[in-house]
Design an enzyme around this catalytic site. Structure first.
Site, short mmCIF file in Angstrom:
data_model
loop_
_atom_site.label_atom_id
_atom_site.label_comp_id
_atom_site.label_asym_id
_atom_site.label_seq_id
_atom_site.Cartn_x
_atom_site.Cartn_y
_atom_site.Cartn_z
N ASP A 153 -2.69 -2.82 -2.17
CA ASP A 153 -2.20 -1.62 -3.56
C ASP A 153 -3.23 -0.09 -3.25
O ASP A 153 -3.03 0.37 -4.30
CB ASP A 153 -2.64 -1.94 -4.97
CG ASP A 153 -2.01 -1.05 -5.54
OD1 ASP A 153 -0.67 -0.48 -5.14
OD2 ASP A 153 -2.10 -0.50 -6.98
N CYS B 234 1.31 -1.26 -0.42
CA CYS B 234 0.19 0.10 -0.15
C CYS B 234 0.94 1.77 0.20
O CYS B 234 1.53 0.76 -0.07
CB CYS B 234 -0.70 -0.27 1.06
SG CYS B 234 -0.02 0.28 2.65
C1 0GY Z 1 1.36 -0.22 -7.69
C2 0GY Z 1 1.38 0.46 -8.86
C3 0GY Z 1 1.39 1.33 -10.17
C4 0GY Z 1 1.50 2.32 -9.74
C5 0GY Z 1 2.91 2.67 -8.51
O1 0GY Z 1 4.71 3.63 -7.42
C6 0GY Z 1 3.78 3.84 -8.52
O2 0GY Z 1 3.45 4.45 -8.54
O3 0GY Z 1 3.52 1.44 -7.84
C7 0GY Z 1 0.44 1.60 -11.33
O4 0GY Z 1 0.75 2.39 -12.28
O5 0GY Z 1 0.89 0.34 -12.11
O6 0GY Z 1 1.74 -0.86 -7.37
O7 0GY Z 1 0.46 1.01 -7.33
#
Ligand code: 0GY
Length: 304
Positions: free
Chosen positions: A257, A32
Protein backbone atom coordinates in the site's frame (compact mmCIF):
# COMPACT_ATOMS: atom_id res chain seq x y z
CA UNK A 1 1.11 26.86 -8.76
CA UNK A 2 2.46 23.69 -7.06
CA UNK A 3 0.01 21.43 -5.28
CA UNK A 4 -0.21 21.89 -1.51
CA UNK A 5 -0.47 18.65 0.46
CA UNK A 6 -3.57 18.14 2.60
CA UNK A 7 -2.82 19.60 6.05
CA UNK A 8 -1.42 16.94 8.36
CA UNK A 9 -0.44 14.68 5.44
CA UNK A 10 2.18 12.13 6.46
CA UNK A 11 4.88 11.42 3.90
CA UNK A 12 6.04 7.84 3.61
CA UNK A 13 8.73 6.44 5.88
CA UNK A 14 12.14 7.20 4.43
CA UNK A 15 14.92 4.69 4.97
CA UNK A 16 12.73 1.60 5.48
CA UNK A 17 14.48 -1.25 7.24
CA UNK A 18 15.68 -4.29 5.35
CA UNK A 19 13.09 -7.01 6.02
CA UNK A 20 14.28 -9.95 8.09
CA UNK A 21 11.83 -12.09 6.10
CA UNK A 22 13.29 -12.84 2.68
CA UNK A 23 10.35 -12.98 0.31
CA UNK A 24 10.31 -15.86 -2.20
CA UNK A 25 11.86 -15.28 -5.62
CA UNK A 26 9.43 -13.57 -7.97
CA UNK A 27 7.33 -11.99 -5.20
CA UNK A 28 4.71 -9.42 -6.23
CA UNK A 29 3.73 -6.30 -4.28
CA UNK A 30 0.12 -6.42 -5.46
CA UNK A 31 -1.12 -3.13 -4.05
CA UNK A 32 0.83 0.11 -4.32
CA UNK A 33 0.38 3.50 -5.90
CA UNK A 34 2.21 6.31 -7.64
CA UNK A 35 1.24 9.91 -6.92
CA UNK A 36 2.10 12.41 -9.61
CA UNK A 37 4.58 13.99 -9.48
CA UNK A 38 1.91 16.67 -9.51
CA UNK A 39 3.75 19.03 -11.84
CA UNK A 40 3.94 16.25 -14.45
CA UNK A 41 0.71 14.38 -13.75
CA UNK A 42 -1.66 16.82 -12.03
CA UNK A 43 -4.00 15.61 -9.32
CA UNK A 44 -7.68 15.42 -10.29
CA UNK A 45 -10.03 18.31 -9.61
CA UNK A 46 -12.51 15.97 -7.90
CA UNK A 47 -9.90 14.54 -5.48
CA UNK A 48 -10.66 14.38 -1.74
CA UNK A 49 -7.03 14.80 -0.68
CA UNK A 50 -3.77 16.10 -2.11
CA UNK A 51 -0.92 13.70 -1.35
CA UNK A 52 2.83 14.06 -1.33
CA UNK A 53 4.36 13.19 -4.68
CA UNK A 54 5.42 9.54 -4.88
CA UNK A 55 7.18 8.74 -8.12
CA UNK A 56 7.71 5.58 -10.09
CA UNK A 57 11.45 5.76 -9.41
CA UNK A 58 10.80 5.83 -5.67
CA UNK A 59 8.36 2.92 -5.96
CA UNK A 60 10.81 0.81 -7.97
CA UNK A 61 13.60 1.58 -5.49
CA UNK A 62 11.39 0.37 -2.66
CA UNK A 63 10.52 -2.77 -4.64
CA UNK A 64 14.21 -3.59 -4.97
CA UNK A 65 15.02 -2.72 -1.37
CA UNK A 66 12.29 -5.02 -0.04
CA UNK A 67 13.30 -7.87 -2.37
CA UNK A 68 10.20 -7.90 -4.56
CA UNK A 69 10.27 -8.65 -8.28
CA UNK A 70 7.07 -6.98 -9.43
CA UNK A 71 4.41 -4.41 -8.60
CA UNK A 72 0.71 -4.04 -9.23
CA UNK A 73 0.07 -0.31 -9.34
CA UNK A 74 -3.46 0.62 -8.34
CA UNK A 75 -4.98 3.88 -9.51
CA UNK A 76 -5.51 6.11 -6.48
CA UNK A 77 -8.52 8.39 -6.12
CA UNK A 78 -6.39 11.55 -6.07
CA UNK A 79 -5.86 10.98 -9.81
CA UNK A 80 -9.55 10.33 -10.52
CA UNK A 81 -9.97 8.61 -13.90
CA UNK A 82 -6.79 10.16 -15.30
CA UNK A 83 -4.57 7.08 -15.43
CA UNK A 84 -1.51 8.75 -16.97
CA UNK A 85 0.77 8.56 -13.91
CA UNK A 86 0.01 4.86 -13.42
CA UNK A 87 0.42 4.11 -17.14
CA UNK A 88 3.71 6.01 -17.24
CA UNK A 89 4.97 3.89 -14.36
CA UNK A 90 3.96 0.70 -16.18
CA UNK A 91 5.74 1.92 -19.30
CA UNK A 92 8.97 2.43 -17.34
CA UNK A 93 8.81 -0.80 -15.34
CA UNK A 94 10.47 -3.05 -17.91
CA UNK A 95 7.43 -5.35 -17.80
CA UNK A 96 7.69 -5.68 -14.02
CA UNK A 97 4.48 -3.81 -13.22
CA UNK A 98 0.85 -4.32 -14.07
CA UNK A 99 -1.94 -1.86 -13.37
CA UNK A 100 -5.47 -1.38 -12.09
CA UNK A 101 -7.22 1.63 -13.62
CA UNK A 102 -10.18 3.82 -12.86
CA UNK A 103 -12.45 4.46 -15.83
CA UNK A 104 -15.75 6.18 -16.44
CA UNK A 105 -18.61 5.15 -18.67
CA UNK A 106 -17.32 7.32 -21.53
CA UNK A 107 -14.03 5.41 -21.88
CA UNK A 108 -13.60 4.26 -25.47
CA UNK A 109 -12.90 0.70 -26.57
CA UNK A 110 -9.64 1.82 -28.19
CA UNK A 111 -8.54 3.36 -24.89
CA UNK A 112 -9.36 0.16 -23.00
CA UNK A 113 -7.36 -1.89 -25.50
CA UNK A 114 -4.43 0.52 -25.27
CA UNK A 115 -4.50 0.19 -21.48
CA UNK A 116 -4.53 -3.58 -21.83
CA UNK A 117 -1.47 -3.43 -24.06
CA UNK A 118 0.19 -1.19 -21.46
CA UNK A 119 -0.36 -3.81 -18.75
CA UNK A 120 -3.67 -2.89 -17.10
CA UNK A 121 -5.56 -5.95 -15.90
CA UNK A 122 -8.36 -4.51 -13.76
CA UNK A 123 -10.53 -1.57 -12.82
CA UNK A 124 -11.13 -0.29 -9.32
CA UNK A 125 -14.57 0.54 -7.94
CA UNK A 126 -14.32 2.56 -4.74
CA UNK A 127 -17.19 2.68 -2.24
CA UNK A 128 -15.35 4.39 0.62
CA UNK A 129 -17.36 7.57 1.00
CA UNK A 130 -14.51 9.77 2.27
CA UNK A 131 -12.57 9.05 -0.95
CA UNK A 132 -15.02 9.38 -3.82
CA UNK A 133 -18.32 10.81 -5.00
CA UNK A 134 -21.13 8.37 -5.67
CA UNK A 135 -21.14 6.60 -9.05
CA UNK A 136 -24.45 5.07 -10.15
CA UNK A 137 -24.44 1.28 -9.98
CA UNK A 138 -25.65 0.93 -13.57
CA UNK A 139 -22.55 2.80 -14.77
CA UNK A 140 -20.28 0.47 -12.80
CA UNK A 141 -22.13 -2.60 -14.04
CA UNK A 142 -21.76 -1.40 -17.62
CA UNK A 143 -18.01 -0.88 -17.13
CA UNK A 144 -17.66 -4.30 -15.52
CA UNK A 145 -19.35 -5.93 -18.50
CA UNK A 146 -16.96 -4.22 -20.90
CA UNK A 147 -13.74 -4.96 -19.03
CA UNK A 148 -14.73 -8.57 -18.41
CA UNK A 149 -14.43 -9.18 -22.15
CA UNK A 150 -10.75 -8.20 -21.86
CA UNK A 151 -10.25 -10.76 -19.08
CA UNK A 152 -9.82 -8.00 -16.48
CA UNK A 153 -11.07 -8.13 -12.91
CA UNK A 154 -12.77 -5.60 -10.62
CA UNK A 155 -10.99 -4.39 -7.49
CA UNK A 156 -13.48 -3.24 -4.87
CA UNK A 157 -12.76 -1.05 -1.87
CA UNK A 158 -15.43 -0.72 0.80
CA UNK A 159 -15.98 -0.57 4.56
CA UNK A 160 -17.11 -3.75 6.35
CA UNK A 161 -20.34 -2.15 7.59
CA UNK A 162 -21.38 -1.55 3.98
CA UNK A 163 -21.01 -5.16 2.80
CA UNK A 164 -24.66 -6.15 3.45
CA UNK A 165 -25.91 -3.31 1.27
CA UNK A 166 -23.32 -3.93 -1.47
CA UNK A 167 -23.51 -7.74 -1.47
CA UNK A 168 -26.13 -8.02 -4.24
CA UNK A 169 -24.25 -5.65 -6.51
CA UNK A 170 -20.89 -7.32 -5.93
CA UNK A 171 -22.18 -10.81 -6.57
CA UNK A 172 -23.84 -9.70 -9.81
CA UNK A 173 -20.55 -8.40 -11.26
CA UNK A 174 -19.58 -10.47 -14.31
CA UNK A 175 -15.87 -10.66 -13.47
CA UNK A 176 -13.40 -11.86 -10.88
CA UNK A 177 -13.53 -9.59 -7.83
CA UNK A 178 -10.54 -8.58 -5.70
CA UNK A 179 -11.32 -7.06 -2.30
CA UNK A 180 -8.96 -4.39 -1.01
CA UNK A 181 -7.64 -4.61 2.55
CA UNK A 182 -9.85 -7.52 3.68
CA UNK A 183 -12.99 -5.44 3.30
CA UNK A 184 -11.73 -3.15 6.08
CA UNK A 185 -12.84 -5.19 9.13
CA UNK A 186 -13.26 -3.47 12.47
CA UNK A 187 -10.55 -5.46 14.25
CA UNK A 188 -11.88 -4.47 17.68
CA UNK A 189 -14.76 -6.86 16.96
CA UNK A 190 -14.30 -10.64 17.32
CA UNK A 191 -12.79 -12.53 14.40
CA UNK A 192 -15.68 -15.00 14.73
CA UNK A 193 -18.30 -12.28 15.22
CA UNK A 194 -21.12 -11.54 12.76
CA UNK A 195 -19.32 -8.82 10.80
CA UNK A 196 -16.26 -10.85 9.86
CA UNK A 197 -18.29 -14.05 9.49
CA UNK A 198 -20.25 -12.25 6.79
CA UNK A 199 -17.03 -11.46 4.94
CA UNK A 200 -15.87 -15.07 5.24
CA UNK A 201 -19.24 -16.19 3.91
CA UNK A 202 -18.88 -13.73 1.02
CA UNK A 203 -15.61 -15.39 0.01
CA UNK A 204 -16.80 -18.93 0.72
CA UNK A 205 -19.96 -18.62 -1.36
CA UNK A 206 -18.28 -16.86 -4.26
CA UNK A 207 -15.17 -18.56 -5.64
CA UNK A 208 -14.61 -15.60 -7.95
CA UNK A 209 -13.84 -13.34 -4.96
CA UNK A 210 -10.18 -12.80 -4.04
CA UNK A 211 -8.83 -10.77 -1.16
CA UNK A 212 -5.80 -8.57 -0.42
CA UNK A 213 -4.64 -9.31 3.12
CA UNK A 214 -3.04 -5.90 3.21
CA UNK A 215 -2.94 -2.77 5.33
CA UNK A 216 -2.46 -3.93 8.93
CA UNK A 217 -1.17 -0.40 9.55
CA UNK A 218 -4.50 1.04 8.38
CA UNK A 219 -6.73 -1.42 10.22
CA UNK A 220 -4.85 -1.86 13.49
CA UNK A 221 -5.95 -0.28 16.73
CA UNK A 222 -3.14 -1.82 18.79
CA UNK A 223 -0.72 -0.09 16.43
CA UNK A 224 2.78 -0.31 15.12
CA UNK A 225 5.71 -2.17 16.60
CA UNK A 226 7.97 -0.49 19.03
CA UNK A 227 11.06 0.89 17.39
CA UNK A 228 13.04 -2.10 18.65
CA UNK A 229 11.10 -4.34 16.24
CA UNK A 230 8.70 -5.83 18.77
CA UNK A 231 7.36 -8.93 17.00
CA UNK A 232 3.69 -8.33 17.74
CA UNK A 233 3.32 -5.49 15.27
CA UNK A 234 -0.31 -4.79 14.44
CA UNK A 235 -1.16 -7.93 16.43
CA UNK A 236 -4.91 -7.24 16.46
CA UNK A 237 -5.01 -7.64 12.65
CA UNK A 238 -3.24 -11.01 12.63
CA UNK A 239 -6.24 -13.29 13.41
CA UNK A 240 -8.30 -11.72 10.62
CA UNK A 241 -5.61 -11.90 7.94
CA UNK A 242 -4.45 -15.33 9.03
CA UNK A 243 -7.96 -16.76 8.92
CA UNK A 244 -8.42 -15.54 5.34
CA UNK A 245 -5.01 -16.83 4.22
CA UNK A 246 -5.56 -20.26 5.77
CA UNK A 247 -9.13 -20.64 4.52
CA UNK A 248 -8.60 -19.32 0.98
CA UNK A 249 -4.88 -19.82 0.29
CA UNK A 250 -5.36 -19.71 -3.49
CA UNK A 251 -7.28 -16.42 -3.55
CA UNK A 252 -5.17 -14.07 -1.46
CA UNK A 253 -2.77 -11.30 -2.45
CA UNK A 254 -0.50 -9.03 -0.46
CA UNK A 255 0.70 -5.46 -1.01
CA UNK A 256 2.57 -2.72 0.78
CA UNK A 257 0.00 0.00 0.00
CA UNK A 258 2.99 2.34 -0.42
CA UNK A 259 2.97 5.36 -0.13
CA UNK A 260 0.20 4.80 2.42
CA UNK A 261 -2.30 7.59 1.72
CA UNK A 262 -4.40 9.14 4.43
CA UNK A 263 -2.70 7.69 7.47
CA UNK A 264 -3.10 10.04 10.41
CA UNK A 265 -1.18 8.70 13.38
CA UNK A 266 1.90 6.92 12.07
CA UNK A 267 3.69 5.95 8.90
CA UNK A 268 4.74 2.30 8.71
CA UNK A 269 8.25 1.08 8.08
CA UNK A 270 7.74 -0.95 4.90
CA UNK A 271 10.47 -3.38 5.96
CA UNK A 272 8.47 -4.27 9.06
CA UNK A 273 5.31 -4.61 6.99
CA UNK A 274 7.12 -7.31 5.01
CA UNK A 275 8.13 -9.04 8.25
CA UNK A 276 4.45 -8.98 9.23
CA UNK A 277 3.75 -11.43 6.39
CA UNK A 278 5.22 -14.31 8.39
CA UNK A 279 2.56 -13.80 11.07
CA UNK A 280 -0.32 -14.15 8.62
CA UNK A 281 1.17 -16.74 6.24
CA UNK A 282 3.15 -19.00 8.51
CA UNK A 283 4.51 -21.62 6.11
CA UNK A 284 6.70 -21.34 3.01
CA UNK A 285 3.90 -22.86 0.97
CA UNK A 286 1.36 -20.23 2.07
CA UNK A 287 3.94 -17.49 1.54
CA UNK A 288 4.65 -18.67 -1.99
CA UNK A 289 0.96 -18.77 -2.88
CA UNK A 290 0.33 -15.33 -1.37
CA UNK A 291 3.33 -13.57 -2.85
CA UNK A 292 4.06 -15.41 -6.10
CA UNK A 293 1.60 -18.02 -7.40
CA UNK A 294 -1.65 -16.10 -6.84
CA UNK A 295 -0.60 -12.66 -8.12
CA UNK A 296 1.17 -14.24 -11.08
CA UNK A 297 -2.00 -16.18 -11.97
CA UNK A 298 -4.06 -12.99 -11.87
CA UNK A 299 -1.65 -10.46 -13.39
CA UNK A 300 0.90 -12.43 -15.43
CA UNK A 301 -1.04 -15.60 -16.34
CA UNK A 302 1.07 -16.02 -19.47
CA UNK A 303 4.14 -16.51 -17.25
CA UNK A 304 2.67 -18.55 -14.43
C1 0GY B 1 -5.41 2.68 -0.29
C2 0GY B 1 -6.27 3.28 0.72
C3 0GY B 1 -6.79 4.53 0.72
C4 0GY B 1 -6.81 5.42 -0.39
C5 0GY B 1 -7.01 5.06 -1.67
O1 0GY B 1 -7.27 5.49 -3.90
C6 0GY B 1 -7.15 5.99 -2.79
O2 0GY B 1 -7.17 7.19 -2.57
O3 0GY B 1 -7.11 3.80 -1.99
C7 0GY B 1 -7.44 5.01 1.95
O4 0GY B 1 -7.47 6.23 2.18
O5 0GY B 1 -7.93 4.17 2.74
O6 0GY B 1 -5.62 1.54 -0.68
O7 0GY B 1 -4.51 3.34 -0.76
Amino acid sequence: MPFQKTPGWLDWYTGPSKPRFKVPAGAVDAHCHVFGPGDEFPYADERKYTPCDASKQQLFALRDHLGFARNVIVQATCHGADNRAMLDALAHSGGRARGVATVRRDVGDAELHAMHDAGVRGVRFNFVKRLVDFTPRDELMEIAGRIATLGWHVVIYFEAVDLPELWGFFTALPATIVVDHMGRPDVSKPVDGPEFELFMKFMAQHPSVWCKVSCPERLSISGPPALNGEPNAYRDVVPFARRIVETFPDRVLWGTDWPHPNLRDHMPDDGLLVDFITHIAATPELQRKLLVDNPMRLYWPEQS
